[in-house]
Design a protein around this motif. Structure first.
Motif, PDB file in Angstrom:
ATOM      1  N   ASP A  29     -39.119  33.575  63.070  1.00  0.00           N
ATOM      2  CA  ASP A  29     -40.523  33.989  63.126  1.00  0.00           C
ATOM      3  C   ASP A  29     -41.361  32.732  63.346  1.00  0.00           C
ATOM      4  O   ASP A  29     -41.943  32.170  62.413  1.00  0.00           O
ATOM      5  N   THR A  30     -41.360  32.241  64.595  1.00  0.00           N
ATOM      6  CA  THR A  30     -42.103  31.032  64.948  1.00  0.00           C
ATOM      7  C   THR A  30     -42.587  31.173  66.385  1.00  0.00           C
ATOM      8  O   THR A  30     -42.302  32.166  67.052  1.00  0.00           O
ATOM      9  N   SER A  31     -43.339  30.187  66.850  1.00  0.00           N
ATOM     10  CA  SER A  31     -43.818  30.238  68.241  1.00  0.00           C
ATOM     11  C   SER A  31     -43.943  28.828  68.787  1.00  0.00           C
ATOM     12  O   SER A  31     -44.130  27.862  68.028  1.00  0.00           O
ATOM     13  N   SER A  39     -47.030  20.122  64.988  1.00  0.00           N
ATOM     14  CA  SER A  39     -46.182  18.909  64.984  1.00  0.00           C
ATOM     15  C   SER A  39     -46.287  18.055  66.247  1.00  0.00           C
ATOM     16  O   SER A  39     -45.914  16.888  66.221  1.00  0.00           O
ATOM     17  N   GLY A 154     -39.287  26.077  58.641  1.00  0.00           N
ATOM     18  CA  GLY A 154     -40.097  24.919  58.228  1.00  0.00           C
ATOM     19  C   GLY A 154     -39.443  23.583  58.526  1.00  0.00           C
ATOM     20  O   GLY A 154     -40.094  22.538  58.445  1.00  0.00           O
ATOM     21  N   LEU A 158     -38.019  21.013  63.886  1.00  0.00           N
ATOM     22  CA  LEU A 158     -38.667  19.696  63.927  1.00  0.00           C
ATOM     23  C   LEU A 158     -37.750  18.558  64.376  1.00  0.00           C
ATOM     24  O   LEU A 158     -38.237  17.531  64.840  1.00  0.00           O
ATOM     25  N   LEU A 197     -37.843  15.480  50.156  1.00  0.00           N
ATOM     26  CA  LEU A 197     -37.095  15.480  51.420  1.00  0.00           C
ATOM     27  C   LEU A 197     -35.688  14.996  51.112  1.00  0.00           C
ATOM     28  O   LEU A 197     -35.509  13.836  50.737  1.00  0.00           O
ATOM     29  N   MET A 213     -37.081  20.179  52.935  1.00  0.00           N
ATOM     30  CA  MET A 213     -38.301  19.347  52.962  1.00  0.00           C
ATOM     31  C   MET A 213     -39.507  20.146  52.518  1.00  0.00           C
ATOM     32  O   MET A 213     -39.712  21.275  52.952  1.00  0.00           O
ATOM     33  N   ASN A 216     -45.535  19.692  53.784  1.00  0.00           N
ATOM     34  CA  ASN A 216     -46.951  19.327  53.579  1.00  0.00           C
ATOM     35  C   ASN A 216     -47.113  18.233  52.534  1.00  0.00           C
ATOM     36  O   ASN A 216     -48.041  17.434  52.599  1.00  0.00           O
ATOM     37  N   PHE A 219     -46.206  15.023  54.312  1.00  0.00           N
ATOM     38  CA  PHE A 219     -47.343  14.739  55.210  1.00  0.00           C
ATOM     39  C   PHE A 219     -48.440  13.972  54.460  1.00  0.00           C
ATOM     40  O   PHE A 219     -48.977  12.985  54.950  1.00  0.00           O
ATOM     41  N   ALA A 252     -42.471  11.717  63.870  1.00  0.00           N
ATOM     42  CA  ALA A 252     -42.209  12.942  63.101  1.00  0.00           C
ATOM     43  C   ALA A 252     -43.220  14.019  63.431  1.00  0.00           C
ATOM     44  O   ALA A 252     -42.875  15.185  63.553  1.00  0.00           O
ATOM     45  N   ARG A 255     -49.762  14.603  64.371  1.00  0.00           N
ATOM     46  CA  ARG A 255     -50.946  14.508  63.504  1.00  0.00           C
ATOM     47  C   ARG A 255     -50.813  13.327  62.531  1.00  0.00           C
ATOM     48  O   ARG A 255     -51.806  12.687  62.203  1.00  0.00           O
ATOM     49  N   ILE A 256     -49.589  13.021  62.099  1.00  0.00           N
ATOM     50  CA  ILE A 256     -49.378  11.831  61.248  1.00  0.00           C
ATOM     51  C   ILE A 256     -49.614  10.571  62.084  1.00  0.00           C
ATOM     52  O   ILE A 256     -50.253   9.619  61.641  1.00  0.00           O
ATOM     53  N   ILE A 310     -41.614   6.494  57.581  1.00  0.00           N
ATOM     54  CA  ILE A 310     -41.433   7.002  56.214  1.00  0.00           C
ATOM     55  C   ILE A 310     -40.469   8.173  56.248  1.00  0.00           C
ATOM     56  O   ILE A 310     -40.426   8.914  57.236  1.00  0.00           O
TER      57      ILE A 310
HETATM   58  O1  UT7 Z   1     -39.390  12.221  59.230  1.00  0.00           O
HETATM   59  C1  UT7 Z   1     -39.440  12.249  57.848  1.00  0.00           C
HETATM   60  C2  UT7 Z   1     -40.782  12.527  57.386  1.00  0.00           C
HETATM   61  N1  UT7 Z   1     -41.150  13.887  57.677  1.00  0.00           N
HETATM   62  C3  UT7 Z   1     -42.375  14.141  58.072  1.00  0.00           C
HETATM   63  O2  UT7 Z   1     -43.129  13.227  58.282  1.00  0.00           O
HETATM   64  C4  UT7 Z   1     -42.790  15.572  58.197  1.00  0.00           C
HETATM   65  C5  UT7 Z   1     -44.116  15.732  57.515  1.00  0.00           C
HETATM   66  N2  UT7 Z   1     -44.626  17.091  57.547  1.00  0.00           N
HETATM   67  C6  UT7 Z   1     -45.024  17.718  58.665  1.00  0.00           C
HETATM   68  O3  UT7 Z   1     -44.862  17.225  59.766  1.00  0.00           O
HETATM   69  C7  UT7 Z   1     -45.755  19.037  58.509  1.00  0.00           C
HETATM   70  O4  UT7 Z   1     -46.015  19.241  57.134  1.00  0.00           O
HETATM   71  C8  UT7 Z   1     -44.985  20.246  59.081  1.00  0.00           C
HETATM   72  C9  UT7 Z   1     -44.999  20.211  60.604  1.00  0.00           C
HETATM   73  C10 UT7 Z   1     -43.567  20.243  58.559  1.00  0.00           C
HETATM   74  C11 UT7 Z   1     -45.659  21.547  58.637  1.00  0.00           C
HETATM   75  O5  UT7 Z   1     -47.030  21.545  58.984  1.00  0.00           O
HETATM   76  P1  UT7 Z   1     -48.155  21.925  57.891  1.00  0.00           P
HETATM   77  O6  UT7 Z   1     -49.420  21.954  58.606  1.00  0.00           O
HETATM   78  O7  UT7 Z   1     -48.004  20.968  56.744  1.00  0.00           O
HETATM   79  O8  UT7 Z   1     -47.756  23.388  57.487  1.00  0.00           O
HETATM   80  P2  UT7 Z   1     -47.317  23.975  56.070  1.00  0.00           P
HETATM   81  O9  UT7 Z   1     -45.955  23.469  55.684  1.00  0.00           O
HETATM   82  O10 UT7 Z   1     -48.420  23.786  55.086  1.00  0.00           O
HETATM   83  O11 UT7 Z   1     -47.204  25.504  56.438  1.00  0.00           O
HETATM   84  C12 UT7 Z   1     -48.309  26.258  56.899  1.00  0.00           C
HETATM   85  C13 UT7 Z   1     -47.835  27.654  57.230  1.00  0.00           C
HETATM   86  C14 UT7 Z   1     -46.999  28.289  56.136  1.00  0.00           C
HETATM   87  O12 UT7 Z   1     -47.331  29.650  56.064  1.00  0.00           O
HETATM   88  P3  UT7 Z   1     -48.321  30.209  54.904  1.00  0.00           P
HETATM   89  O13 UT7 Z   1     -47.623  29.849  53.614  1.00  0.00           O
HETATM   90  O14 UT7 Z   1     -49.600  29.448  55.100  1.00  0.00           O
HETATM   91  O15 UT7 Z   1     -48.377  31.651  55.213  1.00  0.00           O
HETATM   92  C15 UT7 Z   1     -45.589  28.146  56.646  1.00  0.00           C
HETATM   93  O16 UT7 Z   1     -44.721  29.137  56.136  1.00  0.00           O
HETATM   94  O17 UT7 Z   1     -46.993  27.622  58.406  1.00  0.00           O
HETATM   95  C16 UT7 Z   1     -45.774  28.313  58.133  1.00  0.00           C
HETATM   96  N3  UT7 Z   1     -44.719  27.739  58.933  1.00  0.00           N
HETATM   97  C17 UT7 Z   1     -44.446  28.155  60.186  1.00  0.00           C
HETATM   98  N4  UT7 Z   1     -45.000  29.116  60.960  1.00  0.00           N
HETATM   99  C18 UT7 Z   1     -44.479  29.280  62.202  1.00  0.00           C
HETATM  100  C19 UT7 Z   1     -43.874  26.739  58.607  1.00  0.00           C
HETATM  101  N5  UT7 Z   1     -43.044  26.500  59.630  1.00  0.00           N
HETATM  102  C20 UT7 Z   1     -43.356  27.365  60.623  1.00  0.00           C
HETATM  103  C21 UT7 Z   1     -42.870  27.589  61.918  1.00  0.00           C
HETATM  104  N6  UT7 Z   1     -43.456  28.548  62.675  1.00  0.00           N
HETATM  105  N7  UT7 Z   1     -41.845  26.884  62.441  1.00  0.00           N
END
Ligand code: UT7
Length: 323
Positions: A29-31, A39, A154, A158, A197, A213, A216, A219, A252, A255-256, A310
C-alpha cells in the motif's frame, strides 16, 4: 610537511537490476508519489541472486585502480565499510583482497552502518598519517536488499545495493588547510538510540534478521547531528561552511540533505545528490556519490569537500577533504 591521505582514484559499481518506485505498488500500500515526495527516491539497484557485497566491492575497487593508473600490487591495505558482509567471517575486505589477486598488505571491515564510510575514511587517514600504509583502498559496499522486510512499506522502499571505492595515497603536503587530502574528521555514536534503527537478527541470536527503523525519529536526529558534525570537522580544519565547494552527504532522504545544507547556510547547488537513482545504499552511498560526482564533472581537483553521514547506533560523523 604533513603526510596526508589524498584521493588518487575513484570507482563505483551498481548492480544491473533497476527497480522503479512503481514496482512496489503491486505488492504494497504505497505509491511512487509518496516515495518520491517523502524521500526523494525514484529508483534503486538490487543485486542479482548470488551477487555478493564483496563481488560489488571488488568491481568498484578495480575501477578505482584503473582510474588511478595503478594495480593491486600498489595497494597496502583494504578497508571495507559494510553491515552486509558475504559471510560472518572472514571480512569482506579479505575477500576483495583475494578477488584483486593481492597477497600482501592487510584488509579489514568497518561496521558503523550508514556512517561506515566516514568511519573507514577516518581510519584510513590515520593509517596513512602514522606511516602504517601508503596506499589504502577504502570501499563502501552493501546488499541491503538481503535484510529488507518486503511487507514493511516504511523501510523496504528506501534501500538499495551498490559499492563505491576511493584509493587514498600518502602525499607530503605543506601542512595547511589548503593541502590536498583529508584535513579533519569527526566521529560520534550514542548507543542510547540503538533501538531507532537496527536489524532484529545476527550471529549470536542465530538469524539474519530484518532492518527495523523508526524513520521519523531518525529523521529528527539527522539534520541536527549532521550539520553539527560537519561544522565540527570544518572547525578542526580551521575552515567554515563558506569554504565548502561540495557537501557529499549520505544519501538517505532528500529532505534530510536539503535540511542539512540549509542549516549549514549552503545552497543545494553545492550538494552532490544521487538519492533519486540509488536510494539509501548505507555505507556505499558516499563513495558512490563521490565517484558519480567526479564522473559528472561536479567534483574537481582542489575542491573542498565535506562528507557527512548518520545511521544505526546511532553513529554519525563527517570528513573534510580537499580533492
Ligand atoms: O540511512 C540511515 C538513516 N536513515 C534515515 O536517515 C531515514 C530517516 N527517515 C526518513 O527518511 C523518513 O522518516 C521516512 C522517509 C522513512 C518516512 O518519512 P516521514 O515523513 O518521516 O513519514 P512517517 O514515518 O512519519 O510516516 C507518515 C505516514 C504514516 O502514516 P500515518 O501513520 O500518518 O497514517 C506511515 O504509515 O506515511 C506512512 N508511510 C507510507 N505511506 C505510503 C510510511 N511508509 C509509507 C510508504 N508509502 N512507503
Amino acid at each position: 610537511m604533513t603526510r596526508r591521505a589524498v584521493v588518487v582514484g575513484t570507482g563505483h559499481y551498481l548492480p544491473e537490476r533497476v527497480v522503479e518506485n512503481a514496482e512496489f505498488e503491486a505488492t504494497l500500500d504505497t505509491s511512487d508519489e509518496w516515495i518520491r515526495t517523502r524521500s526523494g527516491i525514484e529508483r534503486r539497484h538490487f543485486a542479482a541472486e548470488g551477487e555478493t557485497t564483496s563481488d560489488m566491492a571488488a568491481k568498484a575497487a578495480e575501477r578505482a585502480l584503473a582510474d588511478a593508473g595503478l594495480t593491486a600490487d600498489d595497494v597496502d591495505a583494504i578497508v571495507v565499510a559494510t553491515s552486509t558482509p558475504d559471510l560472518t567471517f572472514p571480512s569482506a575486505a579479505t575477500m576483495v583482497q583475494s578477488k584483486l589477486g593481492m597477497t600482501k598488505g592487510f584488509a579489514f571491515d568497518v561496521q558503523a552502518v550508514c556512517a561506515g564510510f566516514v568511519y573507514a575514511l577516518s581510519n584510513a587517514s590515520a593509517l596513512i598519517a602514522s606511516g602504517q600504509a601508503s596506499r589504502v583502498m577504502v570501499i563502501g559496499a552493501e546488499t541491503f536488499s538481503r535484510i529488507m522486510d518486503w511487507t514493511d512499506r516504511g523501510t523496504c522502499v528506501l534501500f538499495g545495493d551498490g559499492a563505491g571505492a576511493l584509493l587514498l595515497e600518502a602525499q607530503e603536503q605543506p601542512g595547511t588547510n589548503k593541502d590536498r587530502g583529508i584535513l579533519a574528521t569527526d566521529l560520534n555514536s550514542d548507543g542510547r538510540y540503538k533501538d531507532l534503527l537496527y536489524v532484529d537478527g545476527g550471529v549470536s541470536t542465530q538469524s539474519t534478521g530484518h532492518l527495523r527503523m523508526q524513520g521519523n525519529q531518525v529523521f529528527r536526529h539527522a539534520v541536527e547531528k549532521l550539520a553539527s558534525t560537519a561544522n565540527t570537522a570544518l572547525d578542526r580544519a580551521g575552515l567554515s561552511a563558506s569554504d565548502v565547494d561540495w557537501i557529499v552527504p549520505h544519501q538517505a532522504n532528500i529532505r534530510i540533505i536539503q535540511g542539512t545544507a540549509k542549516k549549514m547556510g549552503l545552497s543545494m547547488d553545492n550538494v552532490v545528490v544521487t538519492v533519486q537513482d540509488h536510494g539509501n545504499t548505507s555505507a556505499a552511498s558516499i563513495p558512490l556519490a563521490l565517484s558519480v560526482g567526479k564522473e559528472r564533472g561536479q567534483i574537481k581537483e582542489g575542491d573542498l569537500i565535506v562528507t557527512e553521514a548518520i545511521g544505526g547506533g546511532l553513529a554519525w560523523g563527517a570528513v573534510v577533504l580537499r580533492w
